[in-house]
Design a protein around this motif. Sequence first.
Motif, short mmCIF file in Angstrom:
data_model
loop_
_atom_site.label_atom_id
_atom_site.label_comp_id
_atom_site.label_asym_id
_atom_site.label_seq_id
_atom_site.Cartn_x
_atom_site.Cartn_y
_atom_site.Cartn_z
N PHE A 1 14.95 43.27 9.21
CA PHE A 1 16.15 43.92 8.70
C PHE A 1 16.84 44.63 9.87
O PHE A 1 16.30 44.70 10.96
CB PHE A 1 15.88 44.83 7.51
CG PHE A 1 14.95 45.99 7.73
CD1 PHE A 1 15.37 47.14 8.36
CD2 PHE A 1 13.64 45.96 7.24
CE1 PHE A 1 14.53 48.23 8.53
CE2 PHE A 1 12.79 47.04 7.40
CZ PHE A 1 13.24 48.17 8.06
N PHE A 2 18.07 45.08 9.64
CA PHE A 2 18.97 45.49 10.73
C PHE A 2 19.04 44.38 11.80
O PHE A 2 18.88 44.64 12.99
CB PHE A 2 18.51 46.80 11.37
CG PHE A 2 18.76 48.02 10.54
CD1 PHE A 2 19.93 48.18 9.82
CD2 PHE A 2 17.82 49.03 10.49
CE1 PHE A 2 20.16 49.32 9.05
CE2 PHE A 2 18.04 50.17 9.72
CZ PHE A 2 19.20 50.31 9.01
N PRO A 3 19.30 43.13 11.42
CA PRO A 3 19.32 42.04 12.40
C PRO A 3 20.48 42.14 13.38
O PRO A 3 20.45 41.47 14.42
CB PRO A 3 19.45 40.79 11.53
CG PRO A 3 20.17 41.27 10.30
CD PRO A 3 19.62 42.65 10.06
N LEU A 4 21.47 42.96 13.05
CA LEU A 4 22.61 43.14 13.95
C LEU A 4 22.68 44.58 14.47
O LEU A 4 23.72 45.05 14.91
CB LEU A 4 23.91 42.76 13.25
CG LEU A 4 24.00 41.28 12.86
CD1 LEU A 4 25.26 41.00 12.05
CD2 LEU A 4 23.97 40.39 14.10
N GLY A 5 21.53 45.26 14.46
CA GLY A 5 21.48 46.62 14.98
C GLY A 5 22.03 47.62 13.99
O GLY A 5 22.18 47.36 12.81
N SER A 6 22.33 48.81 14.52
CA SER A 6 22.79 49.91 13.67
C SER A 6 23.82 50.73 14.41
O SER A 6 23.77 50.86 15.63
CB SER A 6 21.61 50.79 13.26
OG SER A 6 22.06 51.98 12.64
N ALA A 7 24.75 51.32 13.66
CA ALA A 7 25.78 52.16 14.26
C ALA A 7 25.37 53.62 14.33
O ALA A 7 26.14 54.46 14.81
CB ALA A 7 27.07 52.05 13.44
N PHE A 8 24.17 53.95 13.91
CA PHE A 8 23.73 55.34 13.90
C PHE A 8 23.41 55.83 15.31
O PHE A 8 23.07 55.03 16.19
CB PHE A 8 22.54 55.50 12.98
CG PHE A 8 22.92 55.59 11.53
CD1 PHE A 8 22.90 56.79 10.86
CD2 PHE A 8 23.33 54.46 10.84
CE1 PHE A 8 23.28 56.88 9.53
CE2 PHE A 8 23.70 54.52 9.51
CZ PHE A 8 23.68 55.75 8.85
N ALA B 1 22.08 50.85 18.74
CA ALA B 1 23.17 50.02 19.23
C ALA B 1 23.51 48.94 18.22
O ALA B 1 22.67 48.55 17.39
CB ALA B 1 22.77 49.37 20.55
N LYS B 2 24.74 48.46 18.27
CA LYS B 2 25.17 47.35 17.44
C LYS B 2 25.21 46.09 18.29
O LYS B 2 25.78 46.08 19.39
CB LYS B 2 26.55 47.63 16.85
CG LYS B 2 26.57 48.75 15.82
CD LYS B 2 27.96 48.93 15.23
CE LYS B 2 28.35 47.74 14.38
NZ LYS B 2 29.64 47.95 13.69
N VAL B 3 24.63 45.04 17.78
CA VAL B 3 24.59 43.78 18.51
C VAL B 3 26.00 43.30 18.84
O VAL B 3 26.26 42.83 19.96
CB VAL B 3 23.84 42.72 17.68
CG1 VAL B 3 23.99 41.34 18.31
CG2 VAL B 3 22.37 43.09 17.55
N THR B 4 26.92 43.44 17.90
CA THR B 4 28.26 42.88 18.09
C THR B 4 29.09 43.66 19.11
O THR B 4 30.16 43.19 19.50
CB THR B 4 29.01 42.84 16.75
OG1 THR B 4 29.00 44.16 16.16
CG2 THR B 4 28.35 41.86 15.79
N ASP B 5 28.62 44.82 19.56
CA ASP B 5 29.33 45.59 20.58
C ASP B 5 28.92 45.22 21.99
O ASP B 5 29.55 45.66 22.96
CB ASP B 5 29.08 47.10 20.39
CG ASP B 5 29.79 47.66 19.17
OD1 ASP B 5 30.72 46.99 18.67
OD2 ASP B 5 29.41 48.76 18.73
N GLN B 6 27.88 44.41 22.14
CA GLN B 6 27.34 44.11 23.46
C GLN B 6 28.22 43.09 24.20
O GLN B 6 28.52 42.02 23.65
CB GLN B 6 25.92 43.56 23.35
CG GLN B 6 24.96 44.47 22.58
CD GLN B 6 24.92 45.86 23.15
OE1 GLN B 6 24.69 46.05 24.35
NE2 GLN B 6 25.16 46.86 22.30
N PRO B 7 28.64 43.41 25.43
CA PRO B 7 29.49 42.47 26.19
C PRO B 7 28.86 41.08 26.32
O PRO B 7 29.57 40.07 26.22
CB PRO B 7 29.65 43.16 27.54
CG PRO B 7 29.51 44.61 27.24
CD PRO B 7 28.47 44.69 26.16
N ALA B 8 27.56 41.01 26.53
CA ALA B 8 26.91 39.71 26.69
C ALA B 8 26.99 38.90 25.40
O ALA B 8 27.15 37.67 25.44
CB ALA B 8 25.45 39.89 27.10
#
Length: 314
Positions: A220-227, A231-238
Amino acid sequence: MTDISSTPSSSTAPGGSYPLAGVSVARVGYGAMQLDRHSARPEVAASLLRHALDLGVNHLDTADFYGASFVNDVIRRVVGDRSDVVVATKVGAETDPQGPLPLRSAQRPEQLRANVEDNLRTLGVDRLDLVYLRRMEAGPGLRPEGDQDVPLDDQLDVMLQLRDAGVIGAIGLSAIGIDSLRAALPAGIAAVQNAHSVVDRSFDDMMHLTAEHDIAWVPFFPLGSAFPGHAKVTDQPAVRAAAERLHATPSQVGLAWLLQHSPNTLIIPGTSDATHLDENVGAGELVLDSDTVAALDALEVVGAGEIQWVPSEE
């Protein structure tokens, strides 16, 4: 349940397939928690769930405490007694509408039994395919205190009795430490859920242990967390660069990385939006090349911290 040979093959199941609770399920499933966002419009929630099934999804993740039984009610009406769909649910917590948090621990053996009865009733079945014992040993989320701090053996005894009685088809563990998982292995564990993503690999050792024992790993939390501290996966430059290069979305890249990271991984991304559902299921068709995998593997990893309960796990 249906025989594995009669369920969708890996060529048609989103992301391929893996055995779970006696059924070959698509490796891309659906975390149903966010169906509660449509609680004022249950027909919309039902339509979204039907769409997931039409896309080949046959692994649903729920709990009676999701939306105070609303989510289970939608699943009951849409899925019914279909034997080709695995509905996984959880025990160990219950709603607390008057409390400081919307959930409270329910770890005592009699509470686990009551949780199982609640799920049977709201899902409208006489047997639950897969039930996770939400141990609350590992974050993020609640921690058991006082009389809620129950020995694992006492909890497993209840789960085994229910499985032997045919009330539970398979036993899973959630929010658990690796030592407890090792201790529970003789009980025959079908699946494990802990937080895991490309930016949080705190439980990599547990993922490898589950693979060694042919246990489904369901992050769960497969795309990270905004807390804070996460970190959020979708915010990563890579991740964003890979998405642009592969003509995919950042979410699809993060989900595809999980699927390629270990063959026993089943993902259960949740959404209340049909377009996002299509994207999530489409992640099962995305193949990351070796250079992309290496770039994602090199991301700075953020460990799981001590944060409070949050309104969405999937």
